[in-house]
Design an enzyme around this catalytic site. Sequence first.
Site, PDB file in Angstrom:
ATOM      1  N   LEU A   1      39.774  49.975   0.750  1.00  0.00           N
ATOM      2  CA  LEU A   1      41.200  49.328   0.878  1.00  0.00           C
ATOM      3  C   LEU A   1      41.960  49.602  -0.395  1.00  0.00           C
ATOM      4  O   LEU A   1      43.181  49.747  -0.344  1.00  0.00           O
ATOM      5  CB  LEU A   1      41.224  47.749   1.001  1.00  0.00           C
ATOM      6  CG  LEU A   1      40.699  46.958   2.489  1.00  0.00           C
ATOM      7  CD1 LEU A   1      40.600  45.633   2.506  1.00  0.00           C
ATOM      8  CD2 LEU A   1      42.041  47.749   3.437  1.00  0.00           C
ATOM      9  N   CYS A   2      41.097  49.794  -1.435  1.00  0.00           N
ATOM     10  CA  CYS A   2      41.923  50.043  -2.755  1.00  0.00           C
ATOM     11  C   CYS A   2      42.419  51.417  -2.781  1.00  0.00           C
ATOM     12  O   CYS A   2      43.698  51.608  -3.259  1.00  0.00           O
ATOM     13  CB  CYS A   2      40.652  50.244  -3.862  1.00  0.00           C
ATOM     14  SG  CYS A   2      39.594  51.279  -3.671  1.00  0.00           S
ATOM     15  N   THR A   3      42.015  52.316  -1.917  1.00  0.00           N
ATOM     16  CA  THR A   3      42.833  53.631  -1.777  1.00  0.00           C
ATOM     17  C   THR A   3      44.027  53.514  -1.187  1.00  0.00           C
ATOM     18  O   THR A   3      45.135  54.057  -1.371  1.00  0.00           O
ATOM     19  CB  THR A   3      41.735  54.575  -1.268  1.00  0.00           C
ATOM     20  OG1 THR A   3      40.624  54.880  -1.941  1.00  0.00           O
ATOM     21  CG2 THR A   3      42.294  56.137  -0.866  1.00  0.00           C
TER      22      THR A   3
ATOM     23  N   THR B   1      46.655  51.573  -3.024  1.00  0.00           N
ATOM     24  CA  THR B   1      47.159  52.031  -4.176  1.00  0.00           C
ATOM     25  C   THR B   1      47.670  53.365  -4.254  1.00  0.00           C
ATOM     26  O   THR B   1      48.914  53.668  -4.302  1.00  0.00           O
ATOM     27  CB  THR B   1      46.249  51.903  -5.539  1.00  0.00           C
ATOM     28  OG1 THR B   1      44.867  52.269  -5.137  1.00  0.00           O
ATOM     29  CG2 THR B   1      45.912  50.417  -5.803  1.00  0.00           C
TER      30      THR B   1
END
Length: 448
Positions: free
Chosen positions: A219-221, A224
């Site tokens: 999810l961070c990819t 962001t």
Amino acid sequence: MAATSQPEAVAADLNGGPTTPFTSKWKYVNTLLSRDGPYASEEFEAGETPLHNIANSRVLVIGAGGLGCEILKNLALSGFKNVDVIDMDTIDVSNLNRQFLFREKDVGRPKAEVAAEFVMRRVPGCTITPYVGKIQDKDEAYYLQFQAIICGLDSIEARRWINSTLVAMVDMENPDSLKPLIDGGTEGFKGQSRVIWPTMTSCIECQLDMHAPRAAVPLCTLATIPRQPQHCIEWAHIIKWEEERKGILLDTDDPEHITWLYRTAAARAAEFNITGVTYAMTQGVVKNIIPAIASTNAIIAASCCNEAFKIITQSASFLANPTAEDEAGRANYMLYTGDAGIYTYTFEHQKKDDCPVCGNLPKDMGLNPAQSLGELVESLAERPESQLKKPNLRTEEKTLYYSTPAGLEEATRSNLKRKLNELLADGEEFAVSDPAFDITFRYVARFS
């Protein structure tokens, strides 16, 4: 005047008018079913009965895409005269390389209607009734009309829905309520066909572990710095949809929903100078579509139609014969690989007693008591036996968490941070459901 010979009479019946066996396209069907053979079942009676069955049985085809086009053509040329087809998609230019019933002039029209028109023009005497819509639009009375149902789907969710519906339809006092489900699927040079007799053999839910869950993107990819067009699509799918269309269940077969995801992903990609986001790619990512190869579709469709022909006519042994005593007769799954030579293999995928659809027992789930409920909810999407995207969890006495609707999600959200041993007791049974499926999974918590 000499009496009409049996071949001539049969050909006339199949064509809907007088003809001769030498000019009839049905000559081979007549030859096959008018005599006994070494592979015929004990119930087979050569002559008028199987010929009448093939001409008067009603068959439903779900899907009019790469597999569906081949299946419709095969059924019509095999003597089936009454066929229905369901598909909610419209024809796209990208379909034309492998969905051979469509032409450039058909782009934008419903697949089911165009496929039905094309086959009926080429095979006079065959009636194909199209329905443009979702399989969920139809009730049990509709599915009870058919002698066999053949799936040519690219969606595991749709397979699971029709599987659970056919299982729920079975009435032990009414043999006609048992409808064989013939399912085909392809992935590149690989494919499978399988036959399911609801409640009697292994069902699609029993076999869900044959489908690997799709790889997850962190999810961070997504949130962001996306690097690929697929990341932008998953961002629109997983994050933006919940933010802007919360409470609306995403339907991956709805063109309006896919269009919204496509436009949202394209805007995200432009923001990060990423190219390559297309409508077709959006469909492929959201529905986890594997690029199709026409030759594989043809082979798997032929296998599915062959099974339908054998079941309806009893002219040869078929997959998943529920009365078979030997292992070969109980084989219900055929695997095909064509990337390194041609190889096929049949085996019996056994029925599971703890299957949430056709089984009777809840399944044990090993859990860490210190794990949070939120971690359990996230893991349900990755479990091969569930693959649930919006799970709802409850015990007999209390609600643990509801992903939808929005009101219940908000009311139960605080439970996501609580540890499992605060919400469940070791050995306690709990139920998991998903609004996309007519299924309730029953589990027993086993703390380790």
